[in-house]
Design a protein around this motif. Structure first.
Motif, PDB file in Angstrom:
ATOM      1  N   ALA A   1      49.485  50.046  60.121  1.00 27.76           N
ATOM      2  CA  ALA A   1      49.296  48.620  59.860  1.00 27.76           C
ATOM      3  C   ALA A   1      48.176  48.417  58.849  1.00 27.76           C
ATOM      4  O   ALA A   1      47.175  49.138  58.860  1.00 27.76           O
ATOM      5  N   PRO A   2      48.330  47.446  57.942  1.00 25.28           N
ATOM      6  CA  PRO A   2      47.248  47.161  56.980  1.00 25.28           C
ATOM      7  C   PRO A   2      46.030  46.600  57.697  1.00 25.28           C
ATOM      8  O   PRO A   2      46.144  45.937  58.733  1.00 25.28           O
ATOM      9  N   THR A   3      44.865  46.854  57.148  1.00 28.18           N
ATOM     10  CA  THR A   3      43.616  46.352  57.725  1.00 28.18           C
ATOM     11  C   THR A   3      42.990  45.321  56.791  1.00 28.18           C
ATOM     12  O   THR A   3      43.271  45.305  55.583  1.00 28.18           O
ATOM     13  N   PRO A   4      42.124  44.450  57.311  1.00 30.42           N
ATOM     14  CA  PRO A   4      41.442  43.471  56.452  1.00 30.42           C
ATOM     15  C   PRO A   4      40.662  44.129  55.317  1.00 30.42           C
ATOM     16  O   PRO A   4      40.614  43.608  54.201  1.00 30.42           O
ATOM     17  N   ASP A   5      40.060  45.290  55.598  1.00 26.02           N
ATOM     18  CA  ASP A   5      39.286  45.964  54.553  1.00 26.02           C
ATOM     19  C   ASP A   5      40.187  46.425  53.410  1.00 26.02           C
ATOM     20  O   ASP A   5      39.829  46.317  52.229  1.00 26.02           O
ATOM     21  N   LEU A   6      41.373  46.943  53.748  1.00 26.77           N
ATOM     22  CA  LEU A   6      42.294  47.400  52.715  1.00 26.77           C
ATOM     23  C   LEU A   6      42.815  46.228  51.877  1.00 26.77           C
ATOM     24  O   LEU A   6      42.946  46.327  50.656  1.00 26.77           O
ATOM     25  N   VAL A   7      43.117  45.119  52.554  1.00 28.68           N
ATOM     26  CA  VAL A   7      43.598  43.939  51.842  1.00 28.68           C
ATOM     27  C   VAL A   7      42.501  43.376  50.940  1.00 28.68           C
ATOM     28  O   VAL A   7      42.746  43.010  49.786  1.00 28.68           O
TER      29      VAL A   7
ATOM     30  N   ALA B   1      40.024  45.026  49.633  1.00 24.38           N
ATOM     31  CA  ALA B   1      39.862  45.948  48.506  1.00 24.38           C
ATOM     32  C   ALA B   1      40.932  45.705  47.445  1.00 24.38           C
ATOM     33  O   ALA B   1      40.660  45.762  46.242  1.00 24.38           O
ATOM     34  N   ALA B   2      42.152  45.393  47.881  1.00 20.38           N
ATOM     35  CA  ALA B   2      43.217  45.077  46.931  1.00 20.38           C
ATOM     36  C   ALA B   2      42.930  43.783  46.198  1.00 20.38           C
ATOM     37  O   ALA B   2      43.158  43.657  44.985  1.00 20.38           O
ATOM     38  N   LEU B   3      42.408  42.798  46.904  1.00 20.72           N
ATOM     39  CA  LEU B   3      42.083  41.510  46.277  1.00 20.72           C
ATOM     40  C   LEU B   3      40.957  41.654  45.261  1.00 20.72           C
ATOM     41  O   LEU B   3      40.875  40.881  44.297  1.00 20.72           O
ATOM     42  N   ALA B   4      40.100  42.643  45.457  1.00 23.75           N
ATOM     43  CA  ALA B   4      38.998  42.871  44.515  1.00 23.75           C
ATOM     44  C   ALA B   4      39.498  43.345  43.158  1.00 23.75           C
ATOM     45  O   ALA B   4      38.748  43.324  42.174  1.00 23.75           O
ATOM     46  N   THR B   5      40.762  43.760  43.093  1.00 24.42           N
ATOM     47  CA  THR B   5      41.333  44.178  41.801  1.00 24.42           C
ATOM     48  C   THR B   5      41.962  43.011  41.051  1.00 24.42           C
ATOM     49  O   THR B   5      42.421  43.184  39.916  1.00 24.42           O
ATOM     50  N   VAL B   6      41.982  41.831  41.670  1.00 25.77           N
ATOM     51  CA  VAL B   6      42.583  40.650  41.050  1.00 25.77           C
ATOM     52  C   VAL B   6      41.508  39.847  40.345  1.00 25.77           C
ATOM     53  O   VAL B   6      40.554  39.382  40.982  1.00 25.77           O
ATOM     54  N   ASN B   7      41.635  39.684  39.048  1.00 29.00           N
ATOM     55  CA  ASN B   7      40.671  38.896  38.277  1.00 29.00           C
ATOM     56  C   ASN B   7      41.159  37.462  38.122  1.00 29.00           C
ATOM     57  O   ASN B   7      42.362  37.221  37.949  1.00 29.00           O
TER      58      ASN B   7
END
Length: 379
Positions: free
Chosen positions: A2-8, A10-16
């Motif tokens: 299952a995805p975790t809040p930390d992984l999500v 971290a993915a959002l941190a790649t969105v400018n």
């Protein structure tokens, strides 16, 4: 898994953010992250303003980034709007801990942004075409580039760069649209629809220039190109007063009538004490479509004549940076919003423009004269 809040996150941190060009996590634009047991992720995102023109882009980029996280089965993006207090906090974050300021960042001591004021003696020499292609060439090389369309009456930069979006306003800070990785601002973006003329006099022109320089969030630019009106009028004088460190790029065509006027435009540096980066001769010749001959449609020698004349006037060498041949695709690219250096980088005109851009870029990022804040160790 299952995805975790930390992984999500971290993915959002790649969105400018498409306008500010910084991660939405750094800008406090992520409102919430909810993950269901079946792997469905719901992300809440704050927009800076209700009518944000980049809402679809943000939704798409967030969806794409989060979808890559292992275990995510679906992504839903809920958009909200920042409160007035949140926008003020964002403005302060972008402009530093001292809060909102009305100063021009490029005129501050220690600024590493190299500013070029692209000038010409008269209209019709291709000054704006040269500006956008130099900007595009620099951006492709990896530099952070901005273009300010200071030709208030004859603004054409948005069309030439294919910009159709209007700037977004965050409190009293303006987010410039981005095209081809170039931040762009022009008075044409603030006018009513249609080909309405701008009827302003000196004080209004100066105020507009100051707003474009101080109120627009340019970010950390390596190069700012300013497309000036032809001649030595109010805008040229305002640039010299507000941006004394701006270097003048003089654009001319080969014929002597244009060269004489271009030399007068460059000679303003004797009164404003600005540096002239050099002269660019546009429409230098037409390559023969049937042989290797060069057809001097507009004569020869104008660019070198301007460089030599300014060298004598200023008492220091002013170089002829390059000679750009005539190419119909250069004009077509301006009409279509696709600079020639991007669509056909190996064409003769694009090759010369890229060479000029490379030469101008070499000094970008220099720390000469910058106070580094270092102190002796005491030994």
């Amino acid at each position: 898994m299952a995805p975790t809040p930390d992984l999500v996150t971290a993915a959002l941190a790649t969105v400018n953010d498409p306008e500010i060009r910084r991660p939405i996590t750094d800008l406090d634009m992520v409102k919430s992250v909810d993950i269901s047991p079946d792997g469905v992720v719901r992300v809440g995102v704050f927009l800076t303003v209700a009518g944000c023109p980049m809402r679809d882009t943000i939704t798409r980029d967030v969806t794409a980034a989060v979808s890559k996280v292992a275990g995510v089965t679906a992504v839903h993006v809920d958009l909200d709007v920042m409160s007035t207090e949140q926008r003020k906090t964002l403005q302060t974050k972008l402009r530093g801990d001292r809060g909102p300021e009305k100063e021009i960042p490029f005129a501050k001591p220690g600024s590493l942004t190299r500013v070029f004021a692209v000038a010409s003696g008269k209209g019709g020499v291709g000054k704006s075409s040269v500006t956008v292609n130099l900007a595009a060439a620099m951006a492709v090389s990896g530099l952070k580039v901005g273009v300010l369309d200071a030709d208030i009456y004859g603004h054409s930069i948005p069309r030439m760069l294919g910009v159709s979006d209007r700037p977004t306003k965050v409190e009293d800070m303006i987010m410039p649209p981005v095209a081809h990785d170039i931040k762009v601002i022009s008075v044409g973006m603030f006018k009513p629809p249609g080909n309405t003329p701008v009827v302003w006099r000196g004080p209004m022109l100066d105020r507009a220039l100051h707003q474009f320089l101080a109120d627009v969030y340019w970010g950390d630019l390596d190069v700012l190109l300013m497309d000036l009106p032809p001649g030595t009028g109010d805008i040229a004088i305002s640039v010299a007063q507000r941006m004394p460190g701006a270097e003048i790029l003089v654009v001319t065509t080969p014929q002597q009538a244009a060269a004489e006027v271009a030399e007068r435009a460059g000679s303003i540096a004797t009164q404003t004490h600005q540096q002239i980066a050099g002269v660019i001769e546009n429409m230098a010749w037409l390559p023969c479509p049937h042989c290797d001959e060069r057809i001097a449609v507009f004569g020869e020698g104008g660019g070198q004549s301007v460089a030599d004349g300014l060298t004598r006037t200023l008492g220091s060498r002013v170089p002829l940076l390059g000679q750009v041949p005539i190419d119909l695709r250069l004009r077509e690219g301006g009409d279509n919003g696709k600079p020639l250096v991007l669509t056909d980088p190996d064409s003769p005109a694009a090759t010369e423009l890229r060479r000029i851009a490379e030469g101008l870029s070499k000094k970008s990022g220099s720390i000469k004269g910058l106070q580094l804040g270092l102190s002796p160790s005491g030994r």
